[in-house]
Design a protein around this motif. Structure first.
Motif: not given
Length: 182
Positions: A21-48
């Motif tokens: 998976w592609i994991v995007l670390i949204d640092r400051y101020p959001n503090s969120v992880l976004t998990f993305v499917d590497a095949n089609d770039f669809s969002v799998i989920g987010q975690l605050s």
């Protein structure tokens, strides 16, 4: 598929993960992880991983199965209002269900003998022989003073710090790379 829009402070982990998976670390101020499917770039989920404050995550390491660690660079000035809200720590998460499952506080590993206001400020991680090694930037809250370089080893079986390596003469340690011997 985003529940929170991405900010301008996005980084990616320095390690790969078993799901590719592609994991995007949204640092400051959001503090969120976004998990993305590497095949089609669809969002799998987010975690605050804010837990009530702008925690400023710096790295994500998928250790095994349903267990991953996230370094949180900031400390919470008013902890105790939510679960896992201390900051200056590693959060333990289940990346598949996007849930927080635990916390490893690291503030106590800052050397406060020379400056009582130093924070651990965990930054980057590497997985080596069953341990997670974490660099500590070892800075004050205002970034004006630093302590000696430090790296802690986390035992994955117990989720406790098992090792502390001091690096005298070095400060603000930010990167760590495992280079296996051949």
């Amino acid at each position: 598929g985003l529940s929170m829009a991405l900010s301008g402070d996005i980084v990616v982990p320095q390690s790969v993960n078993p799901e590719n998976w592609i994991v995007l670390i949204d640092r400051y101020p959001n503090s969120v992880l976004t998990f993305v499917d590497a095949n089609d770039f669809s969002v799998i989920g987010q975690l605050s991983i804010a837990t009530g404050f702008a925690s400023n995550p710096h790295d994500f390491l998928w250790a095994a199965g349903n267990k991953a660690y996230i370094t949180r660079y900031e400390s919470n000035p008013t902890p105790g209002k939510m679960a896992f809200d201390g900051g200056d720590d590693l959060l333990i998460v289940d990346p598949k269900t996007q849930t927080i499952t635990g916390r490893i506080g690291l503030t106590e590993f800052a050397d406060t003998t020379s400056n009582a206001s130093l924070l651990a400020r965990p930054d980057r991680m590497a997985f080596v022989s069953g341990k997670i090694w974490v660099t500590l930037n070892h800075l004050t809250a205002d970034f004006k003073a630093s302590g000696e370089g430090r790296v802690v080893g986390i035992d994955m079986a117990t989720d406790r710090v098992s090792d502390l390596v001091k690096l005298p003469g070095v400060s603000n340690c930010t990167g760590i790379v495992y280079n296996p011997r051949e």
